[in-house]
Design a protein around this motif. Structure first.
Motif, PDB file in Angstrom:
ATOM      1  N   PRO A  13       0.794  -1.232   0.000  1.00 33.18           N
ATOM      2  CA  PRO A  13       0.000   0.000   0.000  1.00 33.18           C
ATOM      3  C   PRO A  13       0.827   1.283   0.000  1.00 33.18           C
ATOM      4  N   ILE A  14       1.925   1.318   0.747  1.00 37.77           N
ATOM      5  CA  ILE A  14       2.760   2.526   0.776  1.00 37.77           C
ATOM      6  C   ILE A  14       3.390   2.744  -0.592  1.00 37.77           C
ATOM      7  N   ASN A  15       3.882   1.669  -1.183  1.00 35.54           N
ATOM      8  CA  ASN A  15       4.440   1.726  -2.531  1.00 35.54           C
ATOM      9  C   ASN A  15       3.413   2.274  -3.518  1.00 35.54           C
ATOM     10  N   LYS A  16       2.169   1.795  -3.427  1.00 32.23           N
ATOM     11  CA  LYS A  16       1.145   2.188  -4.392  1.00 32.23           C
ATOM     12  C   LYS A  16       0.764   3.663  -4.254  1.00 32.23           C
ATOM     13  N   PHE A  66       3.637   5.457  -6.010  1.00 29.68           N
ATOM     14  CA  PHE A  66       3.574   5.200  -7.445  1.00 29.68           C
ATOM     15  C   PHE A  66       2.384   5.920  -8.077  1.00 29.68           C
ATOM     16  N   GLY A  67       1.256   5.907  -7.379  1.00 26.98           N
ATOM     17  CA  GLY A  67       0.085   6.607  -7.891  1.00 26.98           C
ATOM     18  C   GLY A  67       0.316   8.099  -8.014  1.00 26.98           C
ATOM     19  N   PHE A  68       1.053   8.665  -7.048  1.00 27.47           N
ATOM     20  CA  PHE A  68       1.384  10.087  -7.099  1.00 27.47           C
ATOM     21  C   PHE A  68       2.241  10.391  -8.326  1.00 27.47           C
ATOM     22  N   GLY A  69       3.275   9.568  -8.548  1.00 28.26           N
ATOM     23  CA  GLY A  69       4.148   9.781  -9.701  1.00 28.26           C
ATOM     24  C   GLY A  69       3.426   9.584 -11.019  1.00 28.26           C
ATOM     25  N   SER A  70       2.580   8.550 -11.093  1.00 29.68           N
ATOM     26  CA  SER A  70       1.834   8.292 -12.322  1.00 29.68           C
ATOM     27  C   SER A  70       0.881   9.437 -12.639  1.00 29.68           C
ATOM     28  N   ALA A  71       0.257   9.990 -11.595  1.00 30.72           N
ATOM     29  CA  ALA A  71      -0.646  11.120 -11.803  1.00 30.72           C
ATOM     30  C   ALA A  71       0.113  12.340 -12.322  1.00 30.72           C
TER      31      ALA A  71
END
Length: 367
Positions: free
Chosen positions: A192-195, A198-203
């Motif tokens: 979950p912390i990774n996601k 990663f979600g922040f960077g992908s956005a």
């Protein structure tokens, strides 16, 4: 209380059992996913055709990783009656986004719960129902309830809080942001912390400049840092098994070879067997190396337009040499820390911990 202390005293042995049974799922699933991504040439999971089918098979294998870890931790603690509560609890851990750490916790909860349920005294007529009906049912209800109602809610709240925190930070100090994102990415390797990171960077990468029609330079720097941090843990674990083979079991050394492949194509789950077996040494090392590698990539000016990690994105990365250098820096730092912290294991521990070749007795009357 004495029984609880006894169960927890052997926690490392129980986790090693879970890891031993989990490794085939990590290797099979991870390698198949890695091959599909590699052959697609797009630095992303293919969405159609035979490669998409191969990717889905790999994703399915990786999806069973946490349930198997949890189930066989419980199995090590309480034998077969712990399997159902442990595996189901591990699946719930995956579903609520608790990652492999949640899987370890659910396995231990299942083991403790079943060990106490086995103390229930029943008549001789009902005793045979204990291992196949009463214990799996009650154990699953208790463990599942704890995972959903006690553990799940705080995890969801924490993920929302971390997302809001990252968004509020802005991009004023990219080095600090790189350190934070790299540490988050490497901390739980697909969890979950990774996601959140990663979600922040992908956005950021997915937000296009209205004038140029491409992501901003800042977004590319951030995704480069994340891409490096994604592959640092598996590459580092593979490197560590090559540097100091006497500090790893046969299973771990074989997993290290698979981890190198997964790291190259950005599948950080390749490091999970090592983190699950020795979390207090491996996870801090991953965090330090991931943070350093991420910050180095951003400082050296690497840019990554692909929402993916590893070296498979090198063809589209700007300043690919700096991206590769940052990856090697982070991986070497983590590998050195792990090698320094770990002790050489005894000769008798070099072989597998669980005896996977032993016959799996199905006599359901045995408690």
């Amino acid at each position: 209380m004495n029984e609880l202390i006894s169960l927890l005293k052997d926690a490392r042995k129980h986790m090693m059992t879970g890891v031993s049974y989990m490794i085939p799922f990590v290797v099979a699933g991870g390698i198949m996913l890695a091959v599909s991504v590699l052959l697609s040439g797009n630095a992303a999971v293919p969405s159609e055709g035979v490669l998409a089918d191969i990717a889905n098979i790999g994703i399915t294998g990786l999806g069973l990783m946490v349930p198997m870890l949890s189930g066989y931790i419980a199995f090590s603690m309480t034998d077969r009656p712990g399997l159902a509560p442990g595996i189901i609890g591990g699946m719930i851990a995956s579903n609520i986004g608790a990652g492999f750490i949640g899987g370890i916790l659910s396995g231990i909860l299942a083991g403790i719960t079943v060990s106490y349920l086995k103390k229930i005294k029943l008549s001789a007529n009902l005793r045979s129902l204990m291992p196949i009906f009463i214990i799996p049912l009650l154990g699953t209800i208790i463990v599942g309830g704890l995972m959903y109602w006690v553990i799940g809610q705080p995890i969801a709240a924490a993920m929302e809080a971390m997302t809001a925190w990252l968004e509020a930070m802005g991009t004023g100090n990219l080095v600090v942001l790189g350190l934070i994102l790299g540490a988050m990415i490497a901390s739980d390797m697909g969890g979950p912390i990774n996601k959140v990171a990663f979600g922040f960077g992908s956005a950021m990468v997915g937000t296009l400049d209205p004038v140029t029609g491409v992501p901003s330079d800042t977004a590319l720097l951030i995704m480069a840092g994340i891409g490096v941090a994604i592959c640092v843990p598996p590459l580092a674990m593979g490197l560590a098994t090559l540097i100091a083979p006497k500090k790893f079991t046969v299973e771990e050394k074989n997993s290290g070879k698979a981890a190198l492949v997964m790291g190259m194509v950005g599948i950080s789950e390749g490091a999970i067997p090592f983190a699950a077996a020795d979390p207090f040494r491996v996870i801090p090392a991953n965090i330090i190396g991931g943070a350093i590698g991420s910050a180095a990539a951003m400082t050296l000016g690497a840019g990554n337009p692909a929402p993916w990690g590893g070296w498979i994105v090198l063809p589209v990365v700007s300043n690919p040499l700096m991206y590769a250098a940052a990856t090697l820096l982070g991986a070497v730092v983590t590998a050195v820390i792990v090698v320094v912290l770990k002790k050489e294991i005894k000769a008798e521990e070099m072989e597998t911990h669980t005896g996977l070749d032993k016959e799996f007795d199905l006599d359901i009357t045995i408690m």
